[in-house]
Design a protein around this motif. Sequence first.
Motif, PDB file in Angstrom:
ATOM      1  N   ASN A 142       0.825  -1.202   0.000  1.00 27.45           N
ATOM      2  CA  ASN A 142       0.000   0.000   0.000  1.00 27.45           C
ATOM      3  C   ASN A 142       0.860   1.253   0.000  1.00 27.45           C
ATOM      4  O   ASN A 142       1.870   1.331   0.704  1.00 27.45           O
ATOM      5  N   PHE A 143       0.470   2.226  -0.798  1.00 27.49           N
ATOM      6  CA  PHE A 143       1.134   3.528  -0.790  1.00 27.49           C
ATOM      7  C   PHE A 143       0.801   4.248   0.509  1.00 27.49           C
ATOM      8  O   PHE A 143       1.664   4.841   1.153  1.00 27.49           O
ATOM      9  N   VAL A 144      -0.490   4.225   0.888  1.00 24.49           N
ATOM     10  CA  VAL A 144      -0.950   4.656   2.206  1.00 24.49           C
ATOM     11  C   VAL A 144      -1.942   3.609   2.683  1.00 24.49           C
ATOM     12  O   VAL A 144      -2.563   2.916   1.877  1.00 24.49           O
ATOM     13  N   ARG A 145      -2.116   3.484   3.977  1.00 27.20           N
ATOM     14  CA  ARG A 145      -2.986   2.416   4.494  1.00 27.20           C
ATOM     15  C   ARG A 145      -4.385   2.902   4.853  1.00 27.20           C
ATOM     16  O   ARG A 145      -5.257   2.097   5.165  1.00 27.20           O
ATOM     17  N   ASN A 146      -4.615   4.206   4.819  1.00 27.87           N
ATOM     18  CA  ASN A 146      -5.902   4.729   5.310  1.00 27.87           C
ATOM     19  C   ASN A 146      -6.738   5.385   4.218  1.00 27.87           C
ATOM     20  O   ASN A 146      -7.428   6.371   4.445  1.00 27.87           O
ATOM     21  N   PHE A 147      -6.706   4.827   3.026  1.00 30.36           N
ATOM     22  CA  PHE A 147      -7.458   5.375   1.891  1.00 30.36           C
ATOM     23  C   PHE A 147      -8.107   4.211   1.147  1.00 30.36           C
ATOM     24  O   PHE A 147      -7.419   3.296   0.695  1.00 30.36           O
ATOM     25  N   LYS A 148      -9.444   4.235   1.011  1.00 28.23           N
ATOM     26  CA  LYS A 148     -10.136   3.096   0.410  1.00 28.23           C
ATOM     27  C   LYS A 148     -11.441   3.553  -0.245  1.00 28.23           C
ATOM     28  O   LYS A 148     -12.112   4.449   0.258  1.00 28.23           O
ATOM     29  N   ILE A 149     -11.760   2.933  -1.375  1.00 28.19           N
ATOM     30  CA  ILE A 149     -13.040   3.166  -2.035  1.00 28.19           C
ATOM     31  C   ILE A 149     -13.773   1.834  -2.120  1.00 28.19           C
ATOM     32  O   ILE A 149     -13.233   0.855  -2.638  1.00 28.19           O
ATOM     33  N   VAL A 150     -14.994   1.790  -1.596  1.00 31.49           N
ATOM     34  CA  VAL A 150     -15.821   0.585  -1.639  1.00 31.49           C
ATOM     35  C   VAL A 150     -16.986   0.869  -2.577  1.00 31.49           C
ATOM     36  O   VAL A 150     -17.771   1.789  -2.347  1.00 31.49           O
ATOM     37  N   GLU A 151     -17.081   0.094  -3.656  1.00 27.34           N
ATOM     38  CA  GLU A 151     -18.127   0.329  -4.653  1.00 27.34           C
ATOM     39  C   GLU A 151     -18.976  -0.923  -4.849  1.00 27.34           C
ATOM     40  O   GLU A 151     -18.478  -1.991  -5.199  1.00 27.34           O
ATOM     41  N   TRP A 152     -20.289  -0.765  -4.634  1.00 26.23           N
ATOM     42  CA  TRP A 152     -21.243  -1.850  -4.810  1.00 26.23           C
ATOM     43  C   TRP A 152     -21.928  -1.729  -6.155  1.00 26.23           C
ATOM     44  O   TRP A 152     -22.400  -0.649  -6.531  1.00 26.23           O
ATOM     45  N   ASN A 153     -21.976  -2.835  -6.898  1.00 22.81           N
ATOM     46  CA  ASN A 153     -22.684  -2.891  -8.165  1.00 22.81           C
ATOM     47  C   ASN A 153     -24.163  -3.149  -7.863  1.00 22.81           C
ATOM     48  O   ASN A 153     -24.598  -4.270  -7.661  1.00 22.81           O
ATOM     49  N   MET A 154     -24.943  -2.072  -7.821  1.00 19.79           N
ATOM     50  CA  MET A 154     -26.320  -2.173  -7.360  1.00 19.79           C
ATOM     51  C   MET A 154     -27.222  -2.942  -8.326  1.00 19.79           C
ATOM     52  O   MET A 154     -28.246  -3.491  -7.926  1.00 19.79           O
ATOM     53  N   ASP A 155     -26.854  -2.997  -9.595  1.00 20.37           N
ATOM     54  CA  ASP A 155     -27.645  -3.781 -10.546  1.00 20.37           C
ATOM     55  C   ASP A 155     -27.535  -5.272 -10.242  1.00 20.37           C
ATOM     56  O   ASP A 155     -28.515  -6.013 -10.350  1.00 20.37           O
ATOM     57  N   LYS A 156     -26.336  -5.708  -9.834  1.00 21.31           N
ATOM     58  CA  LYS A 156     -26.158  -7.118  -9.473  1.00 21.31           C
ATOM     59  C   LYS A 156     -26.897  -7.431  -8.172  1.00 21.31           C
ATOM     60  O   LYS A 156     -27.445  -8.518  -8.006  1.00 21.31           O
ATOM     61  N   VAL A 157     -26.917  -6.462  -7.255  1.00 23.97           N
ATOM     62  CA  VAL A 157     -27.656  -6.641  -6.002  1.00 23.97           C
ATOM     63  C   VAL A 157     -29.146  -6.817  -6.304  1.00 23.97           C
ATOM     64  O   VAL A 157     -29.814  -7.714  -5.775  1.00 23.97           O
ATOM     65  N   LEU A 158     -29.684  -5.950  -7.173  1.00 23.89           N
ATOM     66  CA  LEU A 158     -31.110  -6.014  -7.513  1.00 23.89           C
ATOM     67  C   LEU A 158     -31.472  -7.284  -8.270  1.00 23.89           C
ATOM     68  O   LEU A 158     -32.621  -7.737  -8.227  1.00 23.89           O
ATOM     69  N   ASN A 159     -30.495  -7.875  -8.960  1.00 24.72           N
ATOM     70  CA  ASN A 159     -30.763  -9.120  -9.685  1.00 24.72           C
ATOM     71  C   ASN A 159     -31.238 -10.227  -8.741  1.00 24.72           C
ATOM     72  O   ASN A 159     -32.000 -11.109  -9.141  1.00 24.72           O
ATOM     73  N   TYR A 160     -30.784 -10.192  -7.485  1.00 24.56           N
ATOM     74  CA  TYR A 160     -31.241 -11.194  -6.512  1.00 24.56           C
ATOM     75  C   TYR A 160     -32.749 -11.077  -6.296  1.00 24.56           C
ATOM     76  O   TYR A 160     -33.444 -12.083  -6.119  1.00 24.56           O
ATOM     77  N   TRP A 161     -33.237  -9.844  -6.309  1.00 22.96           N
ATOM     78  CA  TRP A 161     -34.670  -9.619  -6.113  1.00 22.96           C
ATOM     79  C   TRP A 161     -35.466 -10.144  -7.306  1.00 22.96           C
ATOM     80  O   TRP A 161     -36.452 -10.861  -7.143  1.00 22.96           O
TER      81      TRP A 161
END
Length: 287
Positions: A146-165
């Motif tokens: 890691n270049f720095v340890r305290n930087f993060k982006i969390v991205e959820w693919n909401m279309d895949k989540v909705l596919n469960y429904w």
Amino acid sequence: MIRELEETKKFYSCRYDRTFKEVFLKEENEDLLVALLELTLNLKVYEIQRLNVETLQGNINTRKKYCDLLLKTSEGYIGIEINSEPKDYLHTRNLAFLCNVYSRYTLKGDSYSENTLIIQLNLTYGMNKKDKKICRIYTLNDGEKNFVRNFKIVEWNMDKVLNYWYAKDEVNIQKFKYLIMLDLNEEDLAKLSNDRKVMKFMNEVKKVNEDPEFFSYMTKEEDEKKCHNTELKEAINTGIDIGKNEGKKEAYENIAKEMLKSNMPMKDIIKISKLSEEEILKLKNNM
């Protein structure tokens, strides 16, 4: 007649950024926000501090650029920005805002600190449906370190989540219900309302949609977008018609001229005309 209009009135789910903030950033709905954050970040939230929150605050037309929260969690303190609106420029814009948030925390005091983890949570619709991952986590590293340890982006693919429904996958519907509920209509929300938090969420979303000021704001915003898109299309078509008997360069210049006449934003003109800002400004000065 009034009843017919009410029945056909659009229902704004929390897929819309404004609805999302109106529901989740109220202090009385902190339990809903905690449930969503614990699911999407896979941690335990103990405390939430609101530092710079985009809400109506008595004026629906007043908007800030980001939502800023500080969480006390099982992983320590986390600064988080929530984004729920899909845009072509999403990643570029959000990274710019996240860098501002990061600098505010790391530049505090008389030394640089990595004590607070800065996370941007993106609940993104319209992503590549072929993407195999339902959630991607981005950090600054070269694959080994890691270049720095305290930087993060969390991205959820909401279309895949909705596919469960839509696939009626009951196991994953229960697992991801606090994400799935964000873009369900009233009828579908009722099917999930045996859960106490989903029931509360459903009532809160309905309450927001029944607010005349909120509905007026959303319809006005959508109308402005439609007008912008119509003007953009007309400018492009006019430029193409003018340039049919000309070379490609001349055609793009004519498109740019028509867009300038319609007072289109520079970023749109650059994107559509394929010309540089310098070339566009030169055309503008010669018009």
